[in-house]
Design a protein around this motif. Structure first.
Motif, PDB file in Angstrom:
ATOM      1  N   ALA A  20       0.839  -1.192   0.000  1.00 47.37           N
ATOM      2  CA  ALA A  20       0.000   0.000   0.000  1.00 47.37           C
ATOM      3  C   ALA A  20       0.879   1.249   0.000  1.00 47.37           C
ATOM      4  N   THR A  21       0.265   2.389   0.272  1.00 49.97           N
ATOM      5  CA  THR A  21       1.005   3.650   0.261  1.00 49.97           C
ATOM      6  C   THR A  21       2.115   3.640   1.303  1.00 49.97           C
ATOM      7  N   ASP A  22       1.794   3.209   2.535  1.00 48.68           N
ATOM      8  CA  ASP A  22       2.790   3.209   3.605  1.00 48.68           C
ATOM      9  C   ASP A  22       3.511   1.872   3.626  1.00 48.68           C
ATOM     10  N   SER A  23       4.423   1.695   2.681  1.00 45.65           N
ATOM     11  CA  SER A  23       5.106   0.416   2.554  1.00 45.65           C
ATOM     12  C   SER A  23       6.082   0.170   3.701  1.00 45.65           C
ATOM     13  N   ARG A  24       6.577   1.246   4.330  1.00 46.80           N
ATOM     14  CA  ARG A  24       7.525   1.058   5.440  1.00 46.80           C
ATOM     15  C   ARG A  24       6.849   0.402   6.637  1.00 46.80           C
ATOM     16  N   LEU A  25       5.609   0.810   6.914  1.00 42.58           N
ATOM     17  CA  LEU A  25       4.867   0.185   8.012  1.00 42.58           C
ATOM     18  C   LEU A  25       4.639  -1.286   7.717  1.00 42.58           C
ATOM     19  N   ARG A  26       4.243  -1.594   6.491  1.00 47.57           N
ATOM     20  CA  ARG A  26       4.011  -2.980   6.083  1.00 47.57           C
ATOM     21  C   ARG A  26       5.282  -3.805   6.248  1.00 47.57           C
ATOM     22  N   MET A  27       6.407  -3.283   5.776  1.00 46.15           N
ATOM     23  CA  MET A  27       7.680  -4.005   5.890  1.00 46.15           C
ATOM     24  C   MET A  27       8.082  -4.204   7.342  1.00 46.15           C
ATOM     25  N   ALA A  28       7.853  -3.191   8.186  1.00 47.87           N
ATOM     26  CA  ALA A  28       8.202  -3.303   9.606  1.00 47.87           C
ATOM     27  C   ALA A  28       7.354  -4.379  10.287  1.00 47.87           C
ATOM     28  N   VAL A  29       6.067  -4.376   9.979  1.00 41.87           N
ATOM     29  CA  VAL A  29       5.170  -5.378  10.579  1.00 41.87           C
ATOM     30  C   VAL A  29       5.576  -6.783  10.146  1.00 41.87           C
ATOM     31  N   LEU A  30       5.841  -6.962   8.853  1.00 46.78           N
ATOM     32  CA  LEU A  30       6.234  -8.279   8.353  1.00 46.78           C
ATOM     33  C   LEU A  30       7.578  -8.725   8.942  1.00 46.78           C
ATOM     34  N   ALA A  31       8.530  -7.809   9.037  1.00 48.34           N
ATOM     35  CA  ALA A  31       9.844  -8.165   9.585  1.00 48.34           C
ATOM     36  C   ALA A  31       9.735  -8.570  11.045  1.00 48.34           C
ATOM     37  N   ILE A  32       8.982  -7.803  11.832  1.00 51.83           N
ATOM     38  CA  ILE A  32       8.822  -8.135  13.256  1.00 51.83           C
ATOM     39  C   ILE A  32       8.074  -9.454  13.408  1.00 51.83           C
ATOM     40  N   ALA A  33       7.021  -9.643  12.612  1.00 49.43           N
ATOM     41  CA  ALA A  33       6.288 -10.919  12.650  1.00 49.43           C
ATOM     42  C   ALA A  33       7.215 -12.073  12.293  1.00 49.43           C
ATOM     43  N   GLY A  34       8.109 -11.845  11.323  1.00 49.00           N
ATOM     44  CA  GLY A  34       9.067 -12.883  10.941  1.00 49.00           C
ATOM     45  C   GLY A  34      10.021 -13.232  12.067  1.00 49.00           C
ATOM     46  N   THR A  35      10.496 -12.225  12.808  1.00 50.65           N
ATOM     47  CA  THR A  35      11.417 -12.526  13.915  1.00 50.65           C
ATOM     48  C   THR A  35      10.699 -13.252  15.056  1.00 50.65           C
ATOM     49  N   VAL A  36       9.418 -12.944  15.243  1.00 53.67           N
ATOM     50  CA  VAL A  36       8.638 -13.675  16.254  1.00 53.67           C
ATOM     51  C   VAL A  36       8.508 -15.139  15.848  1.00 53.67           C
ATOM     52  N   LEU A  37       8.201 -15.377  14.568  1.00 53.97           N
ATOM     53  CA  LEU A  37       8.093 -16.745  14.067  1.00 53.97           C
ATOM     54  C   LEU A  37       9.424 -17.489  14.195  1.00 53.97           C
ATOM     55  N   LEU A  38      10.518 -16.816  13.881  1.00 54.81           N
ATOM     56  CA  LEU A  38      11.845 -17.426  14.009  1.00 54.81           C
ATOM     57  C   LEU A  38      12.145 -17.795  15.453  1.00 54.81           C
ATOM     58  N   THR A  39      11.792 -16.909  16.377  1.00 52.57           N
ATOM     59  CA  THR A  39      12.029 -17.181  17.798  1.00 52.57           C
ATOM     60  C   THR A  39      11.224 -18.378  18.265  1.00 52.57           C
ATOM     61  N   VAL A  40       9.944 -18.400  17.914  1.00 49.77           N
ATOM     62  CA  VAL A  40       9.089 -19.527  18.313  1.00 49.77           C
ATOM     63  C   VAL A  40       9.611 -20.824  17.706  1.00 49.77           C
ATOM     64  N   SER A  41      10.004 -20.773  16.430  1.00 48.53           N
ATOM     65  CA  SER A  41      10.492 -21.985  15.757  1.00 48.53           C
ATOM     66  C   SER A  41      11.796 -22.486  16.366  1.00 48.53           C
ATOM     67  N   ALA A  42      12.580 -21.591  16.969  1.00 45.03           N
ATOM     68  CA  ALA A  42      13.834 -21.995  17.604  1.00 45.03           C
ATOM     69  C   ALA A  42      13.603 -22.640  18.966  1.00 45.03           C
ATOM     70  N   LYS A  43      12.506 -22.281  19.607  1.00 42.68           N
ATOM     71  CA  LYS A  43      12.262 -22.717  20.990  1.00 42.68           C
ATOM     72  C   LYS A  43      11.517 -24.045  21.085  1.00 42.68           C
ATOM     73  N   ILE A  44      10.723 -24.353  20.072  1.00 40.71           N
ATOM     74  CA  ILE A  44       9.909 -25.573  20.131  1.00 40.71           C
ATOM     75  C   ILE A  44      10.693 -26.743  19.567  1.00 40.71           C
ATOM     76  N   GLN A  45      10.850 -27.781  20.363  1.00 39.65           N
ATOM     77  CA  GLN A  45      11.533 -28.999  19.912  1.00 39.65           C
ATOM     78  C   GLN A  45      10.501 -30.056  19.534  1.00 39.65           C
ATOM     79  N   VAL A  46      10.662 -30.592  18.329  1.00 39.13           N
ATOM     80  CA  VAL A  46       9.765 -31.617  17.822  1.00 39.13           C
ATOM     81  C   VAL A  46      10.463 -32.969  17.914  1.00 39.13           C
ATOM     82  N   PRO A  47       9.829 -33.973  18.558  1.00 40.96           N
ATOM     83  CA  PRO A  47      10.459 -35.296  18.611  1.00 40.96           C
ATOM     84  C   PRO A  47      10.709 -35.832  17.211  1.00 40.96           C
ATOM     85  N   PHE A  48      11.929 -36.318  16.967  1.00 37.51           N
ATOM     86  CA  PHE A  48      12.268 -36.827  15.649  1.00 37.51           C
ATOM     87  C   PHE A  48      13.453 -37.759  15.793  1.00 37.51           C
TER      88      PHE A  48
END
Length: 199
Positions: A20-48
């Motif tokens: 959209a017009t405010d692409s910086r806000l969109r990029m910031a939201v996506l980047a922060i959401a991505g780091t949250v996902l990365l953190t969660v994915s690092a913390k959860i251990q899946v039996p394998f």
């Protein structure tokens, strides 16, 4: 879909949330959401087999392909910056240390590989490699190799090549095969879902 194709395709994130017009806000939201996902994915251990796995390499590569090389790479750099200032975002933190001391430890090479792999996966995503199962499989194999090469090299410099292979690569190969297959199902499936909503 040739790798030398100069066509830039819309990314999955771009299709799901058009710029959209405010692409910086969109990029910031996506980047922060991505780091949250990365953190969660690092913390959860899946039996394998033969060792438990995290979903972090899966998250790195999917974020890269879904975001494109610029935003994907920037998201991984933000994630590393969060870890560098002492936030417990990595696997094993804070139990195994935090900040730059942790990043300079045995997993440092893999962290470097995360940024490189997200960038390459993002570039391949912009070439349309995430639209079909065979091409997504190929992209995930390439991205996984890019994570493991600096990871292995870094670890080998610390403990020797044979031990680095035995402890830093071999136990994780079956887990990576599973995550590659999962990504090859998830990404093309997400494109089909978006196409249905647009129909």
């Amino acid at each position: 879909m040739a790798i030398h194709d100069n066509t830039v395709h819309p990314t999955l994130a771009g299709a799901a949330w058009p710029q959209a017009t405010d692409s910086r806000l969109r990029m910031a939201v996506l980047a922060i959401a991505g780091t949250v996902l990365l953190t969660v994915s690092a913390k959860i251990q899946v039996p394998f087999y033969p060792v438990p796995m995290t979903m972090q390499t899966f998250a790195v590569l999917v974020i890269g392909m879904a975001y494109g090389w610029k935003l994907g790479g920037a998201t991984l750099l933000l994630y590393l910056a969060e870890g560098a200032v002492g936030l417990p975002v990595f696997a094993g933190t804070p139990e195994k240390g935090i900040g730059l001391a942790y990043m300079a430890g045995p997993t440092g090479g893999y962290l470097v590989g995360f940024v490189l792999a997200a960038g390459i996966a993002g570039w391949l995503g912009e070439k349309g490699w995430d639209r079909s199962i065979p091409m997504t499989l190929a992209a995930m194999v390439i991205g996984t190799a890019i994570i493991f090469v600096p990871g292995y090299a870094w670890l080998a410099a610390l403990i020797g090549g044979e031990k680095a292979w035995a402890f830093g690569v071999l136990p994780f190969l079956w887990g990576e095969v599973f995550k590659i297959a999962l990504a090859a199902a998830v990404l093309p499936g997400a494109w089909k879902l978006i196409a249905r909503f647009r129909a």
